[in-house]
Design a protein around this motif. Structure first.
Motif, PDB file in Angstrom:
ATOM      1  N   GLY A  51      -6.710  -9.456  -2.837  1.00  0.00           N
ATOM      2  CA  GLY A  51      -6.390 -10.303  -3.975  1.00  0.00           C
ATOM      3  C   GLY A  51      -6.212  -9.508  -5.250  1.00  0.00           C
ATOM      4  N   GLY A  52      -5.582 -10.148  -6.242  1.00  0.00           N
ATOM      5  CA  GLY A  52      -5.441  -9.538  -7.563  1.00  0.00           C
ATOM      6  C   GLY A  52      -4.263  -8.605  -7.661  1.00  0.00           C
ATOM      7  N   GLY A  53      -3.679  -8.543  -8.871  1.00  0.00           N
ATOM      8  CA  GLY A  53      -2.555  -7.656  -9.092  1.00  0.00           C
ATOM      9  C   GLY A  53      -3.003  -6.245  -9.411  1.00  0.00           C
ATOM     10  N   LEU A  54      -2.034  -5.332  -9.432  1.00  0.00           N
ATOM     11  CA  LEU A  54      -2.295  -3.931  -9.755  1.00  0.00           C
ATOM     12  C   LEU A  54      -1.279  -3.464 -10.783  1.00  0.00           C
ATOM     13  CD1 LEU A  54      -2.926  -2.438  -6.196  1.00  0.00           C
ATOM     14  CD2 LEU A  54      -4.639  -2.880  -7.948  1.00  0.00           C
ATOM     15  N   ALA A  55      -1.739  -2.632 -11.706  1.00  0.00           N
ATOM     16  CA  ALA A  55      -0.855  -2.108 -12.746  1.00  0.00           C
ATOM     17  C   ALA A  55      -0.143  -0.853 -12.269  1.00  0.00           C
ATOM     18  CB  ALA A  55      -1.663  -1.794 -14.000  1.00  0.00           C
ATOM     19  N   LYS A  56       0.996  -0.570 -12.874  1.00  0.00           N
ATOM     20  CA  LYS A  56       1.732   0.658 -12.599  1.00  0.00           C
ATOM     21  C   LYS A  56       0.813   1.862 -12.760  1.00  0.00           C
ATOM     22  CE  LYS A  56       5.708   3.276 -14.315  1.00  0.00           C
ATOM     23  NZ  LYS A  56       6.826   3.273 -15.289  1.00  0.00           N
ATOM     24  N   GLY A  57       0.880   2.780 -11.805  1.00  0.00           N
ATOM     25  CA  GLY A  57       0.046   3.970 -11.849  1.00  0.00           C
ATOM     26  C   GLY A  57      -1.318   3.793 -11.226  1.00  0.00           C
ATOM     27  N   ALA A  58      -1.641   2.578 -10.748  1.00  0.00           N
ATOM     28  CA  ALA A  58      -2.957   2.339 -10.123  1.00  0.00           C
ATOM     29  C   ALA A  58      -3.152   3.259  -8.929  1.00  0.00           C
ATOM     30  CB  ALA A  58      -3.062   0.883  -9.693  1.00  0.00           C
ATOM     31  N   ARG A  59      -4.380   3.773  -8.791  1.00  0.00           N
ATOM     32  CA  ARG A  59      -4.694   4.674  -7.678  1.00  0.00           C
ATOM     33  C   ARG A  59      -5.880   4.194  -6.862  1.00  0.00           C
ATOM     34  NH1 ARG A  59      -2.394   9.657  -7.509  1.00  0.00           N
ATOM     35  NH2 ARG A  59      -3.153   9.456  -5.384  1.00  0.00           N
ATOM     36  N   ILE A  60      -6.470   3.046  -7.226  1.00  0.00           N
ATOM     37  CA  ILE A  60      -7.598   2.515  -6.472  1.00  0.00           C
ATOM     38  C   ILE A  60      -7.405   1.018  -6.258  1.00  0.00           C
ATOM     39  CG2 ILE A  60      -9.294   4.258  -7.170  1.00  0.00           C
ATOM     40  CD1 ILE A  60     -10.349   2.238  -9.224  1.00  0.00           C
ATOM     41  N   LEU A  61      -8.079   0.511  -5.235  1.00  0.00           N
ATOM     42  CA  LEU A  61      -7.965  -0.890  -4.869  1.00  0.00           C
ATOM     43  C   LEU A  61      -9.329  -1.385  -4.406  1.00  0.00           C
ATOM     44  CD1 LEU A  61      -6.020  -3.326  -4.184  1.00  0.00           C
ATOM     45  CD2 LEU A  61      -5.856  -2.342  -1.903  1.00  0.00           C
ATOM     46  N   ALA A  62      -9.735  -2.564  -4.875  1.00  0.00           N
ATOM     47  CA  ALA A  62     -10.996  -3.156  -4.432  1.00  0.00           C
ATOM     48  C   ALA A  62     -10.775  -3.854  -3.092  1.00  0.00           C
ATOM     49  CB  ALA A  62     -11.501  -4.151  -5.469  1.00  0.00           C
ATOM     50  N   LEU A  63     -11.603  -3.500  -2.110  1.00  0.00           N
ATOM     51  CA  LEU A  63     -11.502  -4.078  -0.779  1.00  0.00           C
ATOM     52  C   LEU A  63     -12.908  -4.468  -0.347  1.00  0.00           C
ATOM     53  CD1 LEU A  63      -9.373  -4.678   1.376  1.00  0.00           C
ATOM     54  CD2 LEU A  63      -9.804  -2.434   2.351  1.00  0.00           C
ATOM     55  N   ALA A  64     -13.177  -5.784  -0.308  1.00  0.00           N
ATOM     56  CA  ALA A  64     -14.539  -6.284  -0.090  1.00  0.00           C
ATOM     57  C   ALA A  64     -15.438  -5.683  -1.171  1.00  0.00           C
ATOM     58  CB  ALA A  64     -15.010  -5.952   1.317  1.00  0.00           C
ATOM     59  N   ASP A  65     -16.503  -5.003  -0.775  1.00  0.00           N
ATOM     60  CA  ASP A  65     -17.410  -4.401  -1.755  1.00  0.00           C
ATOM     61  C   ASP A  65     -17.094  -2.929  -1.989  1.00  0.00           C
ATOM     62  OD1 ASP A  65     -18.829  -6.782  -2.013  1.00  0.00           O
ATOM     63  OD2 ASP A  65     -20.096  -6.310  -0.283  1.00  0.00           O
ATOM     64  N   ALA A  66     -15.968  -2.463  -1.443  1.00  0.00           N
ATOM     65  CA  ALA A  66     -15.641  -1.037  -1.521  1.00  0.00           C
ATOM     66  C   ALA A  66     -14.439  -0.811  -2.430  1.00  0.00           C
ATOM     67  CB  ALA A  66     -15.346  -0.497  -0.127  1.00  0.00           C
ATOM     68  N   ILE A  67     -14.313   0.415  -2.909  1.00  0.00           N
ATOM     69  CA  ILE A  67     -13.156   0.872  -3.669  1.00  0.00           C
ATOM     70  C   ILE A  67     -12.466   1.941  -2.830  1.00  0.00           C
ATOM     71  CG2 ILE A  67     -12.340   1.985  -5.768  1.00  0.00           C
ATOM     72  CD1 ILE A  67     -13.449  -0.790  -6.252  1.00  0.00           C
ATOM     73  N   ILE A  68     -11.175   1.734  -2.540  1.00  0.00           N
ATOM     74  CA  ILE A  68     -10.456   2.722  -1.730  1.00  0.00           C
ATOM     75  C   ILE A  68      -9.294   3.290  -2.528  1.00  0.00           C
ATOM     76  CG2 ILE A  68     -11.087   1.542   0.417  1.00  0.00           C
ATOM     77  CD1 ILE A  68      -8.131   0.652   0.560  1.00  0.00           C
ATOM     78  N   ALA A  69      -8.934   4.508  -2.203  1.00  0.00           N
ATOM     79  CA  ALA A  69      -7.805   5.178  -2.853  1.00  0.00           C
ATOM     80  C   ALA A  69      -6.501   4.708  -2.219  1.00  0.00           C
ATOM     81  CB  ALA A  69      -7.944   6.688  -2.710  1.00  0.00           C
ATOM     82  N   ILE A  70      -5.457   4.568  -3.034  1.00  0.00           N
ATOM     83  CA  ILE A  70      -4.137   4.161  -2.564  1.00  0.00           C
ATOM     84  C   ILE A  70      -3.079   5.074  -3.194  1.00  0.00           C
ATOM     85  CG2 ILE A  70      -4.783   1.737  -2.226  1.00  0.00           C
ATOM     86  CD1 ILE A  70      -3.387   1.116  -4.891  1.00  0.00           C
ATOM     87  N   PRO A  71      -1.856   5.081  -2.657  1.00  0.00           N
ATOM     88  CA  PRO A  71      -0.797   5.856  -3.301  1.00  0.00           C
ATOM     89  C   PRO A  71      -0.528   5.335  -4.705  1.00  0.00           C
ATOM     90  CG  PRO A  71      -0.135   5.136  -1.106  1.00  0.00           C
ATOM     91  CD  PRO A  71      -1.389   4.403  -1.445  1.00  0.00           C
ATOM     92  N   GLU A  72      -0.070   6.196  -5.584  1.00  0.00           N
ATOM     93  CA  GLU A  72       0.228   5.781  -6.959  1.00  0.00           C
ATOM     94  C   GLU A  72       1.391   4.801  -6.990  1.00  0.00           C
ATOM     95  OE1 GLU A  72       1.636   7.754 -11.237  1.00  0.00           O
ATOM     96  OE2 GLU A  72       1.235   9.009  -9.487  1.00  0.00           O
ATOM     97  N   LEU A  73       1.203   3.684  -7.686  1.00  0.00           N
ATOM     98  CA  LEU A  73       2.263   2.686  -7.807  1.00  0.00           C
ATOM     99  C   LEU A  73       3.285   3.120  -8.854  1.00  0.00           C
ATOM    100  CD1 LEU A  73       0.304  -0.689  -7.718  1.00  0.00           C
ATOM    101  CD2 LEU A  73       1.597   0.369  -5.887  1.00  0.00           C
TER     102      LEU A  73
END
Length: 362
Positions: A245-267
């Protein structure tokens, strides 16, 4: 041989539209696959290229000439069907040579071309055998021989291996690709089997509901799916798709997944949609005790040197590819780590990839 170019092709049957605004190019001497589920429009597309169906709109260019409304007999294209379409009262030699006989080719030339074709297909020892007694793989070679002997501008194949068992199908995939390398024939091949397409094609068009969802090389399609449909259709097992859920801003490098924070490719662009989908191939997930993203092992399938482990997580179930030597027990609590630069991110509503494996999909 010749290039095939399809431009803005449409086909409707009454109120039903089978093919919608299709455009693609099959370069001279290339092996091109139309891949998709039953009813997606791939066979209708092939039949329009062959002249067995007339398009509602659009152009089909063969060697630069628009043949969209020409008869099939005027297109110099050979069609190989799924059910062989051999003449049971003729032997192999006469089946292969029959198209040349119909064209009025001299008997001596027919004999030479049939024997040349049979040798190319490794069935020269079967020339005087009745086709009714042949195995499925050999019958398919005879059907191919009847197409090859004409030396057409292009070959069209509609699921020609669909009736063969697994052993013969795997063998014929290798044979077809080897044959293509030897004769350099422009080929359009229709299949619903991703393994056939991925193992033989230079380029693949993934079709869904009459549209091309993605066009590219097998590696491009596997590594960088352009839509959720492609991500789910290509791959065995398919790409894991996790709703977030939730949007992500340009350049975001992390994503909340359940209770964890995971790294993602740069948007490279904003992802304002409230419903996003994270995609991860099973081989791009690792077990990691230090990870705060946790799951429970549900079961595993052993595949020789690999095992496919199913893990229950808050969002559903994930498939993870691990070495067969790694000990995994059902009910075990595990941490999961994602390879950030190999992940994909999709807009759930449109299905479009926002970011996919180190590559923008626009």
């Amino acid at each position: 041989m010749a290039e095939i170019r399809v431009e803005n092709l449409n086909k409707s049957f009454g109120e039903f539209t089978a093919v919608r605004d299709e455009s693609f190019t099959v370069p001279d001497a290339s092996f091109f696959c139309l891949l998709g589920p039953s009813g997606c429009g791939k066979t209708t597309t092939l039949r329009m290229i062959a002249g067995l169906e007339l398009p509602t709109a659009g152009r089909i260019l063969l060697g630069g000439e628009d043949v969209a409304f020409k008869r099939a007999s005027a297109r110099d294209i050979a069609f190989v069907f799924q059910l062989f379409a051999l003449y049971p009262h003729m032997n192999v030699r006469r089946n292969i040579g029959f198209p040349l006989l119909c064209q009025g080719v001299a008997a001596a030339e027919i004999k030479a071309r049939v024997e040349e074709t049979a040798k190319l297909l490794r069935i020269d020892q079967l020339l005087d055998k009745p086709v009714s007694g042949l195995a499925g793989g050999d019958r398919q070679r005879v059907a191919l021989g009847r197409a090859i002997v004409r030396r057409p501008l292009a070959f069209l194949m509609d699921e020609p291996l669909g009736t063969l068992d697994t052993e013969f199908r795997d063998l014929m995939c290798a044979e077809l690709r080897g044959l293509h390398e030897r004769i350099k024939a422009t080929t359009v091949y229709v299949t619903h089997d991703q393994l056939e397409a991925m193992s033989m094609a230079d380029r693949i068009a993934i079709m869904n509901k009459g549209r091309i969802e993605q066009l590219g090389s097998p590696q491009e399609i596997y590594d960088r799916p352009a839509t959720i449909f492609v991500a789910d259709f290509v791959g065995s097992p398919a790409m894991n798709l996790i709703e977030v859920g939730g949007g992500l801003a340009k350049g975001a490098r992390i994503l909340a997944l359940a209770d964890a924070i995971i790294a993602i490719p740069e948007l490279r662009e904003d992802a304002p949609a409230e419903d996003l989908v994270l995609g991860a191939r099973p081989e791009h997930i690792r077990f990691d005790d230090a990870s705060s993203y946790r799951g429970e092992v549900f079961g595993s399938e052993y595949l020789g040197t690999l095992q496919i482990v199913t893990v229950k997580v808050p969002q559903g179930r994930l498939k993870v590819k691990l070495p067969a030597s790694q000990v995994v027990r059902s009910g075990e609590q595990v941490g999961l780590n994602f390879l950030a630069d190999r992940l994909s991110l999709f807009d759930k509503d449109s299905g479009r990839a926002l970011r996919s494996a180190l590559h923008d999909v626009r």
